[in-house]
Enzyme design. Structure first.
Site, PDB file in Angstrom:
ATOM      1  CE  LYS A 279      -4.227   1.486   2.110  1.00 22.87           C
ATOM      2  NZ  LYS A 279      -5.357   0.978   2.544  1.00 22.87           N
ATOM      3  CD  GLU A 363     -19.617  -1.324   8.497  1.00 25.56           C
ATOM      4  OE1 GLU A 363     -19.738  -2.524   7.793  1.00 25.56           O
ATOM      5  OE2 GLU A 363     -18.668  -0.602   8.146  1.00 25.56           O
ATOM      6  NE  ARG A 391     -22.779  -3.537   3.652  1.00 24.43           N
ATOM      7  CZ  ARG A 391     -21.807  -3.755   3.064  1.00 24.43           C
ATOM      8  NH1 ARG A 391     -20.726  -4.280   3.843  1.00 24.43           N
ATOM      9  NH2 ARG A 391     -21.547  -3.535   1.656  1.00 24.43           N
TER      10      ARG A 391
END
Ligand SMILES: Cc1ncc(C[n+]2csc(CCOP(=O)(O)OP(=O)(O)O)c2C)c(N)n1
Length: 619
Positions: A279, A363, A391
């Site tokens: 990343k 979530e 969610r």
């Protein structure tokens, strides 16, 4: 080389050796461009070679590449002819920061929320079969997104298919923060063992070559501890599920990836290609701090420093308050679904690691987990962005509310969120929380009031939601903050003929609108509702009786929102006054600055003043 890329598949005209040069050009472009516009930098820098390899192997738009979350699809946009649009990335009228079907035929699934790509890919696989078409389907999912439950539901389903379906696992060991949990450990084990692969191969053949050791011992070694087994069969978890595993592959080695993807395309059935990427690759500040550069505002190229520091936000207020509360109240626990930085839980995590839980991009789980924490005697604060809490809708309803568990939901990014656009707006929470029995819903007018509300919520029973906006905390009326009383509004200014009932951030806008109305001799009453559920019916009714016009203001959709509740009350009580509901109409709000989003939805001070002027002139 970049100039040669005008449309999809142009990349196929570039020789394989030169693709590395192209990758460097794309990286330089991304860094420069995002330093001006802001956007998702680190994830995109990591996915450059992977995207090049995918575009080399697949034919777009015939084949379908589905990006999970979609924040990492910038190179895909460049390779499909959208490079010139990057100057308007995430700006009003410009291209979105996520794949959008309306933008290009090569974007085949609109995303923004995590962990949907495998489900979407499977849908395309089945549609291909049923419509008798012939195309390839490839879902690209990050290791962070793979912490989301939906991805497992889809993997479970994927095991059943017998046609080609390629899942590329883009593993950089990072979500926004470090990827956590059992799957992250498992992937890490594969990654580490990959480093020993050559060593292992050497050992295996050496063992086999010893006459008294031979095949049997090698076989026994395979069956010992999982870590050791992993050395022999990487990805066996997927293999055991019936999903072919290929990899791990160096995600910056284009040649190797092209070869592996071509092999993957030939597999009859589901196949995972495990790709290891870094990343932030190519930009030192992003490598050193990938979380900060996951999503960034415009920054200085040389230093990596943000051009405009974001301090004094509502998230900062939340951050300070929760730490303060936790020092006094040992029951306070903090729960985040992979948004430690965004929600402001960094300090809490450092100070109280045993009371801090990052559960991954999960979530639904975060809500049920928090519910049981509460039932078990703790006081959980679940800090979740408004749009992501969607969610957990069922869990908030069936787990928290049905059991009346004392969970505090700290709902950040409620209201307009600006550049992230459609998928990230916090414009539905008032509606979906309004309908839930036992739920208390509050919204602060200022940073100070957010702090007050969080402390106050400790004393309540049952689920409590506090929703607050993105960006700088307002400091209006900080000197005259009255005490919070359950279900009671705060009348800020007494006026006549018009009463504005404002929710949260709309209080400040209402005050500005009222300034504008002075020249028309209109002096509205301004009320800070504080509570949306239960709301102050008594105050609303008396104002409805006294005024010709009631204006409700909320950064939420009209359907099921606060204004509709007020209208229903006034209608039920048969009070003869007009009601104007200032809220967002029935549509998804696309990317633009927050101030423009307010204007386009009639929720800025000028539009509100204009509307009140017009309605009053008819009286
Ligand atoms: C349902 C949901 N929750 C939270 C987020 C916020 N979010 C966006 S990207 C991301 C991390 C994704 O990590 P990964 O899939 O590994 O991709 P990477 O950025 O590392 O390439 C998170 C938590 C989201 N988009 N959707």
């Amino acid at each position: 080389l970049l100039e040669q890329i005008k449309e999809p598949n142009d990349i196929k005209d570039i020789s394989e050796e030169r693709l590395y040069g192209l990758a460097n050009e794309i990286r330089r472009f991304l860094i420069r461009s995002i330093s001006n516009t802001g956007g998702h930098l680190a994830s995109n820098l990591g996915a450059v070679e992977l995207t090049i390899a995918l575009h080399r192997v697949y034919d777009l738009p015939k084949d379908k590449i589905i990006w999970d979350v979609g924040h990492q699809a910038y190179t895909h946009k460049i390779l499909t002819g959208r490079i010139d649009e990057f100057k308007n990335l995430r700006k009003e009228g410009g291209i979105s920061g996520f794949p959008r079907r309306s933008e290009s035929e090569c974007d085949v699934y609109d995303t923004g929320h995590s962990s949907t790509s495998i489900s979407a890919g499977l849908g395309y696989v089945k549609a291909r079969e049923l419509t008798g078409q012939d195309y390839n389907v490839c879902a690209v999912i990050g290791d962070g997104a793979l912490t989301g439950g939906m991805a497992y539901e889809a993997l479970n389903n994927a095991s059943l298919i017998d046609k080609n379906f390629v899942i590329v696992l883009n593993d950089n060991a990072m979500s926004i923060s470090k990827s956590i949990g059992g799957m992250a450990d498992y992937l890490n084990e594969i990654r580490t063992s990959a480093h020993y692969r050559d060593f292992k191969e050497g050992v295996t053949s050496a063992l086999k070559s010893i006459p008294i050791v031979g095949e049997q011992v090698v076989e026994r070694l395979r069956k010992t501890k999982s870590g050791l087994k992993q050395l022999f069969i990487p990805g066996m978890l997927f293999e055991n599920m019936g999903i072919t595993y290929l990899g791990p592959v160096d995600g910056h080695n284009i040649r190797h990836m092209i070869k592996t993807l071509r092999t993957a395309k030939k597999v009859q059935g589901p196949v995972i290609v495990h790709v290891l990427t870094n990343k932030g690759k190519g930009y030192a500040p992003a490598i050193n701090d990938p979380s900060k550069f996951h999503g960034t505002s415009a920054f200085d190229l040389n230093t990596g420093k943000a051009k405009k520091e974001n301090t004094g936000t509502y998230s900062d207020v939340f951050s300070e308050t929760i730490v303060e509360m936790a020092a006094e109240n040992k029951k306070i626990t903090a729960v985040t679904a992979a948004m430690k930085e965004g929600t402001g839980l960094n300090s809490f995590a450092k100070l109280y690691p045993e009371r801090f839980f990052d559960v991954g991009i999960a979530e639904e789980h975060a809500v049920s987990f928090s519910t049981a924490l509460a039932l078990g005697g703790m006081l959980p604060v679940a800090a979740i962005y408004s749009s992501f809490l969607q969610r957990g809708f069922d869990q908030v309803m069936m787990d928290t509310c049905m059991q009346n568990a004392h969970v505090i939901f700290a709902i950040d990014r409620a209201g307009f969120v600006g550049e992230d656009g459609k998928s990230h707006q916090g414009l539905f929470d008032l509606s979906y929380l309004n309908m839930m029995p036992n739920m208390t819903v509050m919204a602060p007018k200022s940073g100070n009031e957010l702090s007050q509300m969080l402390k106050y919520a400790q004393k309540l029973k049952g689920p409590v939601a506090i929703r607050y906006p993105k960006g700088n905390a307002s400091n209006i009326l900080d000197d005259v903050n009255s005490d919070i009383r359950f279900g009671k509004a705060e009348v800020i200014k007494k006026g006549k003929e018009v009463a504005i009932l404002a929710v949260g951030a709309m209080v400040e806008i209402a005050m500005k609108a009222s300034e504008l109305l002075k020249e028309d001799n209109i002096g509205p009453t301004i009320v800070n509702m504080r509570f949306v559920k239960p709301f102050d019916e008594e105050t609303v009714l008396s104002l409805a009786n006294e005024n010709k016009l009631i204006v409700t203001l909320e950064e939420n959709v009209k359907n099921g929102g606060f204004g509709m509740k007020v209208l229903e009350l006034i209608n039920r009580k048969k009070i003869n006054t007009d009601v104007y509901i200032g809220a967002v109409d029935d549509h998804f709000v696309t990317h633009a600055s927050i101030s423009r989003q307010r204007e386009m939805n009639g929720l800025d001070e000028n539009s509100i003043a204009g509307r009140i002027r017009e309605l009053m002139s008819r009286k």
